[in-house]
Design an enzyme around this catalytic site. Structure first.
Site, PDB file in Angstrom:
ATOM      1  N   LYS A  63       0.949  -1.274  -0.051  1.00 46.18           N
ATOM      2  CA  LYS A  63      -0.013   0.052  -0.067  1.00 46.18           C
ATOM      3  C   LYS A  63       0.853   1.240  -0.152  1.00 46.18           C
ATOM      4  O   LYS A  63       0.384   2.452  -0.632  1.00 46.18           O
ATOM      5  CB  LYS A  63      -0.932   0.055   1.184  1.00 46.18           C
ATOM      6  CG  LYS A  63      -2.097  -1.052   1.208  1.00 46.18           C
ATOM      7  CD  LYS A  63      -3.100  -0.752   2.102  1.00 46.18           C
ATOM      8  CE  LYS A  63      -4.133  -1.816   2.115  1.00 46.18           C
ATOM      9  NZ  LYS A  63      -5.393  -1.684   3.072  1.00 46.18           N
TER      10      LYS A  63
ATOM     11  N   GLY B  57     -14.319  -6.579  10.956  1.00 44.47           N
ATOM     12  CA  GLY B  57     -14.077  -5.690  10.052  1.00 44.47           C
ATOM     13  C   GLY B  57     -14.878  -6.153   8.610  1.00 44.47           C
ATOM     14  O   GLY B  57     -14.343  -5.686   7.699  1.00 44.47           O
TER      15      GLY B  57
ATOM     16  N   ALA C 276      -1.275   2.484  16.175  1.00 44.75           N
ATOM     17  CA  ALA C 276      -0.774   3.724  15.333  1.00 44.75           C
ATOM     18  C   ALA C 276      -0.005   3.476  13.923  1.00 44.75           C
ATOM     19  O   ALA C 276       1.119   4.272  13.850  1.00 44.75           O
ATOM     20  CB  ALA C 276       0.125   4.578  16.315  1.00 44.75           C
TER      21      ALA C 276
HETATM   22  P1  ATR Z   1      -0.557  -2.115  10.065  1.00 42.11           P
HETATM   23  O1  ATR Z   1      -0.353  -1.633   8.942  1.00 42.11           O
HETATM   24  O2  ATR Z   1      -1.497  -3.359  10.202  1.00 42.11           O
HETATM   25  O3  ATR Z   1      -1.059  -0.922  10.820  1.00 42.11           O
HETATM   26  P2  ATR Z   1       2.072  -1.830  11.441  1.00 42.11           P
HETATM   27  O4  ATR Z   1       2.368  -0.530  10.955  1.00 42.11           O
HETATM   28  O5  ATR Z   1       3.110  -2.833  11.647  1.00 42.11           O
HETATM   29  O6  ATR Z   1       0.804  -2.560  10.698  1.00 42.11           O
HETATM   30  O7  ATR Z   1       1.286  -1.641  13.005  1.00 42.11           O
HETATM   31  C1  ATR Z   1       0.702  -2.470  13.681  1.00 42.11           C
HETATM   32  C2  ATR Z   1      -0.087  -1.832  15.005  1.00 42.11           C
HETATM   33  O8  ATR Z   1      -0.477  -2.983  15.596  1.00 42.11           O
HETATM   34  C3  ATR Z   1       1.058  -1.017  15.736  1.00 42.11           C
HETATM   35  O9  ATR Z   1       0.109   0.125  16.250  1.00 42.11           O
HETATM   36  C4  ATR Z   1       1.545  -1.973  16.879  1.00 42.11           C
HETATM   37  O10 ATR Z   1       1.874  -1.431  18.176  1.00 42.11           O
HETATM   38  P3  ATR Z   1       3.406  -0.981  18.364  1.00 42.11           P
HETATM   39  O11 ATR Z   1       3.524   0.211  17.407  1.00 42.11           O
HETATM   40  O12 ATR Z   1       3.641  -0.742  19.671  1.00 42.11           O
HETATM   41  O13 ATR Z   1       4.345  -1.928  17.724  1.00 42.11           O
HETATM   42  C5  ATR Z   1       0.254  -2.636  17.174  1.00 42.11           C
HETATM   43  N1  ATR Z   1       0.201  -4.077  17.778  1.00 42.11           N
HETATM   44  C6  ATR Z   1       0.607  -5.341  17.014  1.00 42.11           C
HETATM   45  N2  ATR Z   1       0.519  -6.395  17.994  1.00 42.11           N
HETATM   46  C7  ATR Z   1       0.018  -5.926  19.088  1.00 42.11           C
HETATM   47  C8  ATR Z   1      -0.220  -6.370  20.351  1.00 42.11           C
HETATM   48  N3  ATR Z   1       0.066  -7.757  20.493  1.00 42.11           N
HETATM   49  N4  ATR Z   1      -0.674  -5.578  21.431  1.00 42.11           N
HETATM   50  C9  ATR Z   1      -0.734  -4.231  21.061  1.00 42.11           C
HETATM   51  N5  ATR Z   1      -0.559  -3.671  19.945  1.00 42.11           N
HETATM   52  C10 ATR Z   1      -0.069  -4.547  18.849  1.00 42.11           C
END
Ligand code: ATR
Length: 274
Positions: free
Chosen positions: A68, A242, A131
């Site tokens: 993307k 979703g 985020a």
């Molecule tokens: P995407 O494009 O799916 O948003 P990404 O940019 O890798 O993928 O972001 C993943 C998000 O999920 C982030 O907000 C991540 O938190 P961190 O920034 O602290 O890594 C969050 N995330 C993934 N696994 C998580 C978990 N087990 N608990 C809480 N947040 C999680």
């Protein structure tokens, strides 16, 4: 190119994508002559293969993970929602031979939330968990609905703060870590983390979910996601995954390509039946 107009979805992997099913139902419903295929392009070939698709007469592509952001480069012009999202999920060949890059994910969410689920966002308190790219993609359309406040919370607090700062011009948006969320429950809680993909639940305080809270997991899968089950156990008003966002973002892409917005309910019914 003769025959039906060519469309497809590019990802890696992409075999699991439901987009061909969704778009073929849309095409039948609206009487459009089009074909929609899966394209699994390797990372080193992505730019070249997408360019070739359009050079050979292709009309439009959906772009899914992990491309993307890479797709931003393929567009000659970006819609403002794609610029805000910092990502493209739809490319469209225009009549002047230029390619438009759009992002329909955010409007897919707000359409599902406001129209299908009949949830009011305006003047409500909204919490977005996560985020990353998924969160970023929905912020502008959510803020356009003028919530009282939109709080972004993230495991890594700095990412939430940075994202909130980037969207500060568009409304009342704040960024905090999980432990610094203000007391009290939210009207709407949206899970935009990738935690559901591994069956995990983001470690936010349970107090954010009350009996009037509408909970939305942007992830979807067979049956309820772990986040949806957790919200229901906490006694929320309602919790959905979703699927609606998936179908609504597809409908917005279809409209961009074909100038007609298909009905989404028959597709949602078909998906839930299968
Ligand atoms: P995407 O494009 O799916 O948003 P990404 O940019 O890798 O993928 O972001 C993943 C998000 O999920 C982030 O907000 C991540 O938190 P961190 O920034 O602290 O890594 C969050 N995330 C993934 N696994 C998580 C978990 N087990 N608990 C809480 N947040 C999680």
């Amino acid at each position: 190119m003769n025959g039906p107009d060519q469309y497809g979805v590019v990802g890696h992997p992409v075999a699991h994508s439901l987009s061909p099913f969704i778009h073929s139902m849309f095409a039948r419903q609206t009487g459009q002559s089009m074909s929609y295929r899966l394209f699994d392009f390797a990372p080193e070939a992505f730019q070249e293969r997408v360019a070739a698709f359009f050079a050979e007469g292709g009309h439009g592509l959906n772009i899914t993970l992990p491309y993307k952001i890479a797709a931003l480069e393929r567009a000659d012009e970006l819609t403002s929602r794609a610029q805000h999202a910092g990502a493209v999920n739809t490319l469209a060949m225009r009549s002047d031979g230029t390619i438009l890059g759009d992002n329909t994910d955010g409007v897919g969410l707000t359409q599902d939330l406001c129209v299908n689920q009949r949830v009011v966002v305006t003047r409500r308190r909204v919490l977005v968990i996560g985020a990353g790219g998924a969160a970023r993609g929905v912020l502008a359309p959510l803020l356009a609905l003028e919530p009282e406040v939109l709080v972004i919370t993230n495991r890594t607090a700095d990412r939430a703060k940075a994202l909130a700062a980037a969207f500060a011009q568009l409304g009342n948006v704040q960024g905090v870590g999980f432990r610094n969320i203000a007391d009290g429950f939210y009207d709407i809680v949206i899970n935009a983390t990738s935690a559901s993909l591994t069956g995990e639940i983001p470690d936010v305080p349970v107090a954010v979910i009350g009996p009037e809270t509408f909970c939305y997991d942007m992830a979807y899968g067979k049956g309820d996601t772990a986040f949806v089950r957790w919200c229901v156990e906490l006694g929320c008003r309602a919790a959905v995954s979703g699927w609606g966002m998936l179908v609504e973002q597809a409908a917005e892409s279809f409209r961009l390509w074909r100038g007609v917005r298909p009905l989404t309910r028959p597709v949602l019914s078909a998906l839930s039946a299968s």
